[in-house]
Design a protein around this motif. Sequence first.
Motif, PDB file in Angstrom:
ATOM      1  N   THR A   1       0.571  -0.945   0.105  1.00  0.00           N
ATOM      2  CA  THR A   1      -0.438   0.011  -0.282  1.00  0.00           C
ATOM      3  C   THR A   1       1.139   1.079  -0.143  1.00  0.00           C
ATOM      4  O   THR A   1       0.767   2.431  -0.579  1.00  0.00           O
ATOM      5  CB  THR A   1      -1.199  -0.131   1.455  1.00  0.00           C
ATOM      6  OG1 THR A   1      -1.793  -1.362   1.580  1.00  0.00           O
ATOM      7  CG2 THR A   1      -1.138   0.981   1.308  1.00  0.00           C
TER       8      THR A   1
ATOM      9  N   LEU B   1       0.613   4.440  -3.220  1.00  0.00           N
ATOM     10  CA  LEU B   1       0.468   5.832  -2.519  1.00  0.00           C
ATOM     11  C   LEU B   1       1.878   6.629  -2.970  1.00  0.00           C
ATOM     12  O   LEU B   1       1.217   7.617  -2.903  1.00  0.00           O
ATOM     13  CB  LEU B   1       0.535   5.586  -1.118  1.00  0.00           C
ATOM     14  CG  LEU B   1      -0.551   5.509  -0.128  1.00  0.00           C
ATOM     15  CD1 LEU B   1      -1.116   5.124   1.253  1.00  0.00           C
ATOM     16  CD2 LEU B   1      -1.921   6.259  -1.036  1.00  0.00           C
TER      17      LEU B   1
ATOM     18  N   ASN C   1      -0.014   9.519   9.412  1.00  0.00           N
ATOM     19  CA  ASN C   1      -0.442   9.598   8.221  1.00  0.00           C
ATOM     20  C   ASN C   1       0.246  10.274   6.651  1.00  0.00           C
ATOM     21  O   ASN C   1      -0.593  10.541   5.951  1.00  0.00           O
ATOM     22  CB  ASN C   1      -2.005   9.736   7.768  1.00  0.00           C
ATOM     23  CG  ASN C   1      -2.645   8.251   7.286  1.00  0.00           C
ATOM     24  OD1 ASN C   1      -1.930   7.174   7.220  1.00  0.00           O
ATOM     25  ND2 ASN C   1      -4.098   8.413   6.581  1.00  0.00           N
TER      26      ASN C   1
ATOM     27  N   SER D   1       1.661   9.810   3.809  1.00  0.00           N
ATOM     28  CA  SER D   1       1.409   9.378   2.520  1.00  0.00           C
ATOM     29  C   SER D   1       0.014  10.281   1.753  1.00  0.00           C
ATOM     30  O   SER D   1      -0.767  10.394   0.584  1.00  0.00           O
ATOM     31  CB  SER D   1       1.753   8.713   1.993  1.00  0.00           C
ATOM     32  OG  SER D   1       2.392   8.080   2.196  1.00  0.00           O
ATOM     33  N   VAL D   2      -0.979   9.783   2.664  1.00  0.00           N
ATOM     34  CA  VAL D   2      -2.521  10.165   2.626  1.00  0.00           C
ATOM     35  C   VAL D   2      -2.552  11.748   2.035  1.00  0.00           C
ATOM     36  O   VAL D   2      -3.961  12.839   1.804  1.00  0.00           O
ATOM     37  CB  VAL D   2      -3.578   9.297   3.297  1.00  0.00           C
ATOM     38  CG1 VAL D   2      -4.395   9.948   3.241  1.00  0.00           C
ATOM     39  CG2 VAL D   2      -3.654   8.200   3.191  1.00  0.00           C
TER      40      VAL D   2
ATOM     41  N   ASN E   1      -8.826   9.088   3.656  1.00  0.00           N
ATOM     42  CA  ASN E   1      -8.550   8.254   4.820  1.00  0.00           C
ATOM     43  C   ASN E   1      -9.422   7.101   5.432  1.00  0.00           C
ATOM     44  O   ASN E   1      -9.022   5.849   5.858  1.00  0.00           O
ATOM     45  CB  ASN E   1      -8.854   8.484   5.898  1.00  0.00           C
ATOM     46  CG  ASN E   1      -7.851   8.685   7.503  1.00  0.00           C
ATOM     47  OD1 ASN E   1      -6.901   7.993   6.999  1.00  0.00           O
ATOM     48  ND2 ASN E   1      -8.358   8.751   8.633  1.00  0.00           N
TER      49      ASN E   1
ATOM     50  N   PHE F   1      -7.369   3.941   2.690  1.00  0.00           N
ATOM     51  CA  PHE F   1      -6.320   3.490   3.085  1.00  0.00           C
ATOM     52  C   PHE F   1      -5.754   3.744   3.956  1.00  0.00           C
ATOM     53  O   PHE F   1      -5.712   4.809   5.060  1.00  0.00           O
ATOM     54  CB  PHE F   1      -5.520   4.486   2.377  1.00  0.00           C
ATOM     55  CG  PHE F   1      -5.406   5.315   0.119  1.00  0.00           C
ATOM     56  CD1 PHE F   1      -4.686   3.966   0.157  1.00  0.00           C
ATOM     57  CD2 PHE F   1      -5.812   5.565   0.119  1.00  0.00           C
ATOM     58  CE1 PHE F   1      -4.528   3.969  -1.149  1.00  0.00           C
ATOM     59  CE2 PHE F   1      -5.959   5.946  -1.550  1.00  0.00           C
ATOM     60  CZ  PHE F   1      -5.565   4.940  -1.956  1.00  0.00           C
TER      61      PHE F   1
END
Length: 332
Positions: A3, A7, A79, A81-82, A329, A332
């Motif tokens: 994942t 991303l 978090n 990457s998101v 969110n 992911f």
Amino acid sequence: MDTLLVLTILIVIFALAFDFINGFHDTANSIATAVSTKALTPRRAIILAATMNFVGAMTFTGVAKTITKDIVDPFTLENGSVVILAALIAGITWNLITWYYGIPSSSSHAIIGSIAGAAIAAAGFEALNFQGFLKILQALILSPILAFTVGFIVYSIFKVVFKNNNLPKTNKRFRYIQVATAALQSYTHGTNDAQKAMGIITMALIANGYTDSTDIQTWVQVSCALAMGLGTAVGGWKIIKTVGGKIMKIRPINGVAADLTGASVIFGATAIGLPVSTTHVISSSILGVGSAHRLKGVKWGTAQRMLITWVITLPISATLAAITYYILNIFF
């Protein structure tokens, strides 16, 4: 596929897309005066701007490092990457909306506001590096004021120096000079704007553990420079129309004064590693030159609409990024 890797790939793709859109969104400003005065044909202006933007993007990395570390800390970003992906999606969305309506808004405000908004949504206001963030905001606010002032002074000097010259002949000579100043302004645009995507990709590489340095990797620099150059080649005629004709009637001598002003302010910011809005700087340069030329000749209604867009870009992009973060969110 992992994942985190997915991303990271998505972030690189969206960052390059942002740079591509920035190319046809913001670069229009750097050649608008030259096209409007017919110093350059649209085709030649685009080729010139694309080339000089690429060269400029390959020359400096200071602004990229500022974007990487001064808005949020990529080493501790929750978090990450998101957050970064949400910021890119929001920034691209706002850029496309303003491009569609021909409004010369700020890609810099859009992406900086988006990063801040997504980070706040992820971890609250403490996620921001307030010292660095305020430094960037100060540069974004002060640079157009400086550009207006310098533009007013430069053109005032031009009026004194060339007051006894034959106006048609003077404008003809300045039309040749404007080719060089348009190239210079496109170069400085590349030195500042292309680096924002470089900084975002580097931020993602750090947040995802693929590097532990804020140094900009060569592949990042080259790919962002290419994306900016290709975007420039597409052009942004709606914005050229606004900047090149709806602020004031531009003659070659006005265009040279505005180009020199814009290039000097943007390059000054690049030299000290600060991101500025090329849109704000160039438009403010034209406003300063127009005010020195003839105050009544400036179309203040257009300037007012531009100012409103500048003011609302940061909070709107931050809100868009926060909403996008909450949606991403979920997945992911």
